[in-house]
Design a protein around this motif. Sequence first.
Motif, PDB file in Angstrom:
ATOM      1  N   GLU A 121       0.813  -1.222   0.000  1.00  0.00           N
ATOM      2  CA  GLU A 121       0.000   0.000   0.000  1.00  0.00           C
ATOM      3  C   GLU A 121       0.850   1.277   0.000  1.00  0.00           C
ATOM      4  O   GLU A 121       0.573   2.199  -0.788  1.00  0.00           O
ATOM      5  N   PRO A 122       1.898   1.400   0.836  1.00  0.00           N
ATOM      6  CA  PRO A 122       2.686   2.645   0.855  1.00  0.00           C
ATOM      7  C   PRO A 122       3.487   2.881  -0.428  1.00  0.00           C
ATOM      8  O   PRO A 122       3.991   3.983  -0.649  1.00  0.00           O
ATOM      9  N   TYR A 123       3.602   1.846  -1.285  1.00  0.00           N
ATOM     10  CA  TYR A 123       4.438   1.948  -2.477  1.00  0.00           C
ATOM     11  C   TYR A 123       3.645   1.869  -3.780  1.00  0.00           C
ATOM     12  O   TYR A 123       4.225   1.870  -4.860  1.00  0.00           O
ATOM     13  N   LYS A 124       2.321   1.792  -3.707  1.00  0.00           N
ATOM     14  CA  LYS A 124       1.516   1.530  -4.890  1.00  0.00           C
ATOM     15  C   LYS A 124       1.590   2.625  -5.950  1.00  0.00           C
ATOM     16  O   LYS A 124       1.287   2.386  -7.123  1.00  0.00           O
ATOM     17  N   SER A 125       1.998   3.852  -5.555  1.00  0.00           N
ATOM     18  CA  SER A 125       2.122   4.940  -6.524  1.00  0.00           C
ATOM     19  C   SER A 125       3.483   4.934  -7.222  1.00  0.00           C
ATOM     20  O   SER A 125       3.725   5.729  -8.140  1.00  0.00           O
ATOM     21  N   ASN A 126       4.384   4.038  -6.804  1.00  0.00           N
ATOM     22  CA  ASN A 126       5.715   3.946  -7.394  1.00  0.00           C
ATOM     23  C   ASN A 126       5.654   3.028  -8.618  1.00  0.00           C
ATOM     24  O   ASN A 126       5.530   1.810  -8.490  1.00  0.00           O
ATOM     25  N   ALA A 127       5.747   3.618  -9.798  1.00  0.00           N
ATOM     26  CA  ALA A 127       5.606   2.863 -11.042  1.00  0.00           C
ATOM     27  C   ALA A 127       6.701   1.813 -11.207  1.00  0.00           C
ATOM     28  O   ALA A 127       6.453   0.721 -11.739  1.00  0.00           O
TER      29      ALA A 127
ATOM     30  N   ARG B 219      11.929  -3.718   2.463  1.00  0.00           N
ATOM     31  CA  ARG B 219      10.945  -3.749   1.385  1.00  0.00           C
ATOM     32  C   ARG B 219      11.468  -2.989   0.162  1.00  0.00           C
ATOM     33  O   ARG B 219      11.279  -3.412  -0.978  1.00  0.00           O
ATOM     34  N   GLU B 220      12.122  -1.855   0.386  1.00  0.00           N
ATOM     35  CA  GLU B 220      12.625  -1.054  -0.722  1.00  0.00           C
ATOM     36  C   GLU B 220      13.639  -1.844  -1.553  1.00  0.00           C
ATOM     37  O   GLU B 220      13.586  -1.847  -2.786  1.00  0.00           O
ATOM     38  N   LEU B 221      14.560  -2.533  -0.869  1.00  0.00           N
ATOM     39  CA  LEU B 221      15.554  -3.335  -1.569  1.00  0.00           C
ATOM     40  C   LEU B 221      14.877  -4.481  -2.314  1.00  0.00           C
ATOM     41  O   LEU B 221      15.214  -4.778  -3.473  1.00  0.00           O
ATOM     42  N   GLN B 222      13.929  -5.115  -1.661  1.00  0.00           N
ATOM     43  CA  GLN B 222      13.200  -6.214  -2.296  1.00  0.00           C
ATOM     44  C   GLN B 222      12.498  -5.756  -3.563  1.00  0.00           C
ATOM     45  O   GLN B 222      12.595  -6.403  -4.612  1.00  0.00           O
ATOM     46  N   PHE B 223      11.808  -4.615  -3.504  1.00  0.00           N
ATOM     47  CA  PHE B 223      11.071  -4.130  -4.663  1.00  0.00           C
ATOM     48  C   PHE B 223      12.000  -3.676  -5.784  1.00  0.00           C
ATOM     49  O   PHE B 223      11.689  -3.834  -6.968  1.00  0.00           O
ATOM     50  N   GLU B 224      13.149  -3.096  -5.423  1.00  0.00           N
ATOM     51  CA  GLU B 224      14.148  -2.698  -6.423  1.00  0.00           C
ATOM     52  C   GLU B 224      14.634  -3.932  -7.179  1.00  0.00           C
ATOM     53  O   GLU B 224      14.731  -3.929  -8.417  1.00  0.00           O
ATOM     54  N   MET B 225      14.952  -4.977  -6.432  1.00  0.00           N
ATOM     55  CA  MET B 225      15.456  -6.201  -7.040  1.00  0.00           C
ATOM     56  C   MET B 225      14.378  -6.899  -7.863  1.00  0.00           C
ATOM     57  O   MET B 225      14.658  -7.478  -8.915  1.00  0.00           O
ATOM     58  N   ASP B 226      13.133  -6.825  -7.403  1.00  0.00           N
ATOM     59  CA  ASP B 226      12.021  -7.426  -8.141  1.00  0.00           C
ATOM     60  C   ASP B 226      11.826  -6.736  -9.490  1.00  0.00           C
ATOM     61  O   ASP B 226      11.646  -7.400 -10.525  1.00  0.00           O
ATOM     62  N   ALA B 227      11.852  -5.398  -9.473  1.00  0.00           N
ATOM     63  CA  ALA B 227      11.669  -4.630 -10.708  1.00  0.00           C
ATOM     64  C   ALA B 227      12.807  -4.898 -11.682  1.00  0.00           C
ATOM     65  O   ALA B 227      12.593  -5.048 -12.898  1.00  0.00           O
ATOM     66  N   GLU B 228      14.015  -4.993 -11.145  1.00  0.00           N
ATOM     67  CA  GLU B 228      15.181  -5.278 -11.983  1.00  0.00           C
ATOM     68  C   GLU B 228      15.069  -6.672 -12.594  1.00  0.00           C
ATOM     69  O   GLU B 228      15.420  -6.895 -13.757  1.00  0.00           O
ATOM     70  N   TYR B 229      14.540  -7.613 -11.810  1.00  0.00           N
ATOM     71  CA  TYR B 229      14.342  -8.971 -12.317  1.00  0.00           C
ATOM     72  C   TYR B 229      13.368  -8.973 -13.494  1.00  0.00           C
ATOM     73  O   TYR B 229      13.615  -9.613 -14.520  1.00  0.00           O
ATOM     74  N   VAL B 230      12.266  -8.260 -13.354  1.00  0.00           N
ATOM     75  CA  VAL B 230      11.262  -8.209 -14.418  1.00  0.00           C
ATOM     76  C   VAL B 230      11.864  -7.633 -15.697  1.00  0.00           C
ATOM     77  O   VAL B 230      11.589  -8.111 -16.800  1.00  0.00           O
ATOM     78  N   ASP B 231      12.708  -6.617 -15.555  1.00  0.00           N
ATOM     79  CA  ASP B 231      13.342  -5.992 -16.722  1.00  0.00           C
ATOM     80  C   ASP B 231      14.321  -6.933 -17.416  1.00  0.00           C
ATOM     81  O   ASP B 231      14.552  -6.826 -18.628  1.00  0.00           O
ATOM     82  N   ASN B 232      14.928  -7.853 -16.657  1.00  0.00           N
ATOM     83  CA  ASN B 232      15.988  -8.705 -17.207  1.00  0.00           C
ATOM     84  C   ASN B 232      15.642 -10.190 -17.238  1.00  0.00           C
ATOM     85  O   ASN B 232      16.521 -11.028 -17.443  1.00  0.00           O
TER      86      ASN B 232
END
Length: 203
Positions: free
Chosen positions: A122-128, A154-167
């Motif tokens: 919820e606190p991160y849902k506006s972060n594309a 959570r921030e590190l987890q989401f950063e790594m998740d987004a990077e995973y999706v890109d690669n």
Amino acid sequence: MYKKCIKRLLSIIISFFGLVLLFPFMIILAVFIRLDSKGEAIFKQKRLGRKQKEFTIYKFRTMVENAYKIGGANSYEGDPRITKVGALLRKTSLDEIPQLINIFKGEMSIIGPRPILKEEFEPYKSNAYYSKRYDVRPGLFCTVDVDYRAVATRELQFEMDAEYVDNMSVKLDVDLFLKTFITVIQRKNVYRQEEEDSAEGSR
């Protein structure tokens, strides 16, 4: 091609054979869980999946019945709510085995961002950028499991998740699959308390 269909096909094949081969072992674990403490062997909880749609995740129960009502969602090493069998299941990640059912049903993949509670995002849902983690199915294993497991913010987890999706690629998935097993075998970072005075969340 891999992202659109091969990844899903491999998830179906692996989860099917995994369930067939591990079914007797799952029955044994379920019996031990029931003998160790009162309550159902399988823990069910709503998590966010692909496109932020909720689904019911399955895990072996590692805590006493109604643990959430007793002490909330977070837990820590030595938490009295964690059962004796549950402590072993957490250290070995065997509590995650029932998620093979989620994978076979198409709600999860073998590799992908770990599914979390709706309120945790919820606190991160506006972060594309962070929201990219929901462009794919959540996974049994993810990039954060290789080095951090429960100790990641959570921030590190989401950063790594987004990077995973890109690669995302077959090579990356195989690499993550093998490296995660090493981390689990070493029983590293099962609880956040190992690095900081906080608790393991719903990962």
